[in-house]
Design a protein around this motif. Structure first.
Motif, PDB file in Angstrom:
ATOM      1  N   PRO A   1      16.736   1.870  14.382  1.00 34.37           N
ATOM      2  CA  PRO A   1      15.689   2.654  15.036  1.00 34.37           C
ATOM      3  C   PRO A   1      14.457   2.751  14.137  1.00 34.37           C
ATOM      4  N   LEU A   2      13.308   2.381  14.687  1.00 32.22           N
ATOM      5  CA  LEU A   2      12.086   2.391  13.877  1.00 32.22           C
ATOM      6  C   LEU A   2      11.135   3.509  14.294  1.00 32.22           C
ATOM      7  N   GLU A   3      11.214   3.905  15.545  1.00 35.16           N
ATOM      8  CA  GLU A   3      10.276   4.922  16.035  1.00 35.16           C
ATOM      9  C   GLU A   3      10.448   6.208  15.228  1.00 35.16           C
ATOM     10  N   GLY A   4       9.370   6.632  14.591  1.00 34.46           N
ATOM     11  CA  GLY A   4       9.397   7.873  13.813  1.00 34.46           C
ATOM     12  C   GLY A   4      10.088   7.744  12.462  1.00 34.46           C
ATOM     13  N   ALA A   5      10.684   6.580  12.176  1.00 29.83           N
ATOM     14  CA  ALA A   5      11.370   6.409  10.888  1.00 29.83           C
ATOM     15  C   ALA A   5      10.343   6.227   9.774  1.00 29.83           C
ATOM     16  N   HIS A   6      10.687   6.673   8.577  1.00 27.74           N
ATOM     17  CA  HIS A   6       9.795   6.441   7.439  1.00 27.74           C
ATOM     18  C   HIS A   6      10.166   5.108   6.785  1.00 27.74           C
ATOM     19  N   ALA A   7       9.240   4.162   6.847  1.00 27.02           N
ATOM     20  CA  ALA A   7       9.469   2.850   6.239  1.00 27.02           C
ATOM     21  C   ALA A   7       8.614   2.730   4.980  1.00 27.02           C
ATOM     22  N   VAL A   8       9.240   2.437   3.872  1.00 27.69           N
ATOM     23  CA  VAL A   8       8.489   2.189   2.637  1.00 27.69           C
ATOM     24  C   VAL A   8       8.534   0.687   2.365  1.00 27.69           C
ATOM     25  N   VAL A   9       7.354   0.077   2.325  1.00 20.22           N
ATOM     26  CA  VAL A   9       7.242  -1.345   2.040  1.00 20.22           C
ATOM     27  C   VAL A   9       6.791  -1.477   0.591  1.00 20.22           C
TER      28      VAL A   9
ATOM     29  N   GLY B   1       5.371  -3.726  -2.025  1.00 21.79           N
ATOM     30  CA  GLY B   1       4.666  -5.008  -2.080  1.00 21.79           C
ATOM     31  C   GLY B   1       3.626  -5.045  -0.977  1.00 21.79           C
ATOM     32  N   ARG B   2       2.481  -5.614  -1.292  1.00 19.27           N
ATOM     33  CA  ARG B   2       1.383  -5.650  -0.309  1.00 19.27           C
ATOM     34  C   ARG B   2       0.717  -7.026  -0.290  1.00 19.27           C
ATOM     35  N   SER B   3       1.507  -8.068  -0.510  1.00 15.70           N
ATOM     36  CA  SER B   3       0.906  -9.409  -0.490  1.00 15.70           C
ATOM     37  C   SER B   3       0.476  -9.735   0.940  1.00 15.70           C
ATOM     38  N   PRO B   4      -0.546 -10.592   1.060  1.00 14.58           N
ATOM     39  CA  PRO B   4      -1.042 -10.911   2.413  1.00 14.58           C
ATOM     40  C   PRO B   4      -0.050 -11.673   3.273  1.00 14.58           C
ATOM     41  N   ILE B   5       0.946 -12.312   2.670  1.00  5.98           N
ATOM     42  CA  ILE B   5       1.908 -13.073   3.492  1.00  5.98           C
ATOM     43  C   ILE B   5       3.175 -12.273   3.794  1.00  5.98           C
ATOM     44  N   LEU B   6       3.363 -11.187   3.060  1.00  7.25           N
ATOM     45  CA  LEU B   6       4.650 -10.511   3.231  1.00  7.25           C
ATOM     46  C   LEU B   6       4.517  -8.990   3.404  1.00  7.25           C
ATOM     47  N   GLY B   7       4.202  -8.284   2.325  1.00  8.70           N
ATOM     48  CA  GLY B   7       4.205  -6.821   2.397  1.00  8.70           C
ATOM     49  C   GLY B   7       3.232  -6.268   3.431  1.00  8.70           C
ATOM     50  N   LYS B   8       1.986  -6.720   3.363  1.00 13.37           N
ATOM     51  CA  LYS B   8       0.954  -6.159   4.251  1.00 13.37           C
ATOM     52  C   LYS B   8       1.280  -6.386   5.730  1.00 13.37           C
ATOM     53  N   PRO B   9       1.540  -7.635   6.148  1.00 13.95           N
ATOM     54  CA  PRO B   9       1.897  -7.789   7.563  1.00 13.95           C
ATOM     55  C   PRO B   9       3.201  -7.104   7.942  1.00 13.95           C
ATOM     56  N   ALA B  10       4.164  -7.018   7.023  1.00 14.50           N
ATOM     57  CA  ALA B  10       5.427  -6.323   7.349  1.00 14.50           C
ATOM     58  C   ALA B  10       5.120  -4.873   7.714  1.00 14.50           C
ATOM     59  N   GLY B  11       4.240  -4.242   6.927  1.00  9.79           N
ATOM     60  CA  GLY B  11       3.870  -2.848   7.222  1.00  9.79           C
ATOM     61  C   GLY B  11       3.191  -2.717   8.570  1.00  9.79           C
ATOM     62  N   MET B  12       2.317  -3.677   8.901  1.00  9.35           N
ATOM     63  CA  MET B  12       1.609  -3.636  10.187  1.00  9.35           C
ATOM     64  C   MET B  12       2.586  -3.750  11.360  1.00  9.35           C
TER      65      MET B  12
ATOM     66  N   SER C   1       5.664  -0.808  15.619  1.00  7.63           N
ATOM     67  CA  SER C   1       6.926  -0.346  16.206  1.00  7.63           C
ATOM     68  C   SER C   1       7.087   1.162  16.040  1.00  7.63           C
ATOM     69  N   ASN C   2       5.987   1.829  15.728  1.00  7.31           N
ATOM     70  CA  ASN C   2       5.955   3.301  15.633  1.00  7.31           C
ATOM     71  C   ASN C   2       6.725   3.890  14.462  1.00  7.31           C
ATOM     72  N   ALA C   3       6.927   3.097  13.413  1.00  7.72           N
ATOM     73  CA  ALA C   3       7.445   3.670  12.168  1.00  7.72           C
ATOM     74  C   ALA C   3       6.286   4.357  11.448  1.00  7.72           C
ATOM     75  N   THR C   4       6.614   5.297  10.578  1.00  4.52           N
ATOM     76  CA  THR C   4       5.614   5.899   9.689  1.00  4.52           C
ATOM     77  C   THR C   4       5.688   5.090   8.401  1.00  4.52           C
ATOM     78  N   VAL C   5       4.593   4.414   8.082  1.00  2.00           N
ATOM     79  CA  VAL C   5       4.680   3.394   7.027  1.00  2.00           C
ATOM     80  C   VAL C   5       3.971   3.842   5.750  1.00  2.00           C
ATOM     81  N   THR C   6       4.644   3.651   4.631  1.00  2.00           N
ATOM     82  CA  THR C   6       4.006   3.837   3.327  1.00  2.00           C
ATOM     83  C   THR C   6       4.073   2.512   2.577  1.00  2.00           C
ATOM     84  N   TYR C   7       2.939   2.079   2.070  1.00  2.00           N
ATOM     85  CA  TYR C   7       2.917   0.889   1.216  1.00  2.00           C
ATOM     86  C   TYR C   7       3.027   1.316  -0.245  1.00  2.00           C
ATOM     87  N   ALA C   8       3.869   0.637  -0.997  1.00  2.00           N
ATOM     88  CA  ALA C   8       3.918   0.849  -2.444  1.00  2.00           C
ATOM     89  C   ALA C   8       3.533  -0.451  -3.127  1.00  2.00           C
ATOM     90  N   HIS C   9       2.946  -0.348  -4.287  1.00  2.00           N
ATOM     91  CA  HIS C   9       2.500  -1.537  -5.015  1.00  2.00           C
ATOM     92  C   HIS C   9       2.544  -1.253  -6.508  1.00  2.00           C
TER      93      HIS C   9
END
Ligand code: NAP
Length: 280
Positions: A156-164, A166-177, A182-190
């Motif tokens: 379940p992703l809706e409302g879940a807190h997802a911590v990504v 890494g923020r590389s343009p091929i992986l972390g950044k698009p994964a967060g998007m 999918s309505n997750a609450t997203v935090t990027y870490a780097h």
């Protein structure tokens, strides 16, 4: 070990089999085999292995490969010119530029030379915008593969807190998007994130995309968390300390056999999508 494994191998095999059926149908209908061009710059052995794997799987799926290999000293202008040629070639339906490229090259300029209609690895700014706005379009292959794996295991992703991480343009950044779409609450870490273990302890879903072996430790995880290890380091080691994490997590991807096969499967699926769109 208490966690259930999120295995990518079987799902990826199903996806490749479906892509193969569709590739055969394209050939039947248009008399043309879908074609993926791979571009490899330099002599990094890991990159060469990844490209070879992608070509081998393409062959199995009835997708033709066009291989462009350029020397390590290639300039941005030379690489852009090669990619433009492929973009304009009607016999090529998808283009993959193997990341990373040598340091002297402006990788963004090279990615942007890919015709957006052939961006089957989802690396152009247009593809990123489509992912960010939740529009249809090509997905970055690894993040798109991760999303399919999460869906397969009914995470379940809706409302879940997802911590990504890494923020590389091929992986972390698009994964967060994609997680946000999918309505997750997203935090990027780097690399400059403070108190990373504390932050990761608040995550329902952790995506590790750091490029450092065994980086995420078991005591960083909330019990019952879902852990996706996108990392691949020397010796088949992920970015998550698997043994520790598997004692705490509810679901975890193995390395290898988790995210890796999903990346290639999505790439092939999107190559057939591109061929259908260009020929149809
Ligand atoms: P990358 O371009 O090197 O990016 C690494 C990211 O990790 C950066 O955003 C960096 O932060 C962050 N980072 C580095 N040290 C950190 C730290 N101490 N704490 C928190 N964040 C830190 O790597 P990538 O291309 O995204 O690849 C990441 C991993 O995924 C690698 O192991 C790679 O082999 C693997 N990968 C696997 C697949 C697959 O198909 N399975 C595909 C692609 C990549 P800054 O932005 O601040 O520098």
């Amino acid at each position: 070990m208490t966690a259930e494994l999120m295995i990518g191998t079987d799902l990826a095999a199903e996806m490749v089999a479906k892509a193969a059926e569709r590739a055969a149908a394209v050939q039947e209908k248009y008399g043309v085999q879908p074609c993926l061009a791979t571009v490899l710059v330099g002599d990094d052995p890991a990159s060469a292995t990844y490209v070879r794997m992608k070509q081998n799987r393409s062959k199995k799926a009835g997708i033709a490969s066009r291989s462009v290999v350029l020397p390590a000293e290639t300039t941005t202008e030379e690489l852009v010119a090669e990619i433009r040629k492929l973009s304009e070639d009607p016999e090529v339906h998808g283009i993959l530029l193997q990341h990373p490229v040598p340091a002297q090259i402006d990788e963004r300029a090279a990615f942007e030379a890919i015709d957006p209609g052939k961006d089957v690895d989802g690396v152009t700014m247009l593809s990123f915008a489509a992912m960010a706005f939740g529009d249809p379009g090509f997905r970055s292959a690894t993040p798109g593969g991760i999303m399919r794996l999460l869906a397969e295991y009914d995470v379940p992703l809706e409302g879940a807190h997802a911590v990504v991480i890494g923020r590389s343009p091929i992986l972390g950044k698009p994964a967060g998007m994609l997680l946000l779409a999918s309505n997750a609450t997203v935090t990027y870490a780097h690399s400059r994130t403070r108190d990373l273990p504390e932050l990761v302890r608040t995550a329902d879903v952790v995506i590790a995309a750091v490029g450092k072996a065994n980086f995420v430790r078991g005591d960083w995880l909330k019990p019952g968390a879902v852990v996706v290890d996108a990392g691949y380091n020397e010796g088949n080691v992920g970015d998550v300390h698997f043994e520790e994490a598997a004692e705490v997590a509810r679901l975890i991807t193995p390395v290898p056999g988790g995210v890796g096969p999903m990346t290639i499967a999505l790439l092939l699926e999107q190559t057939v999508d591109a061929a259908e769109a260009q020929l149809g």
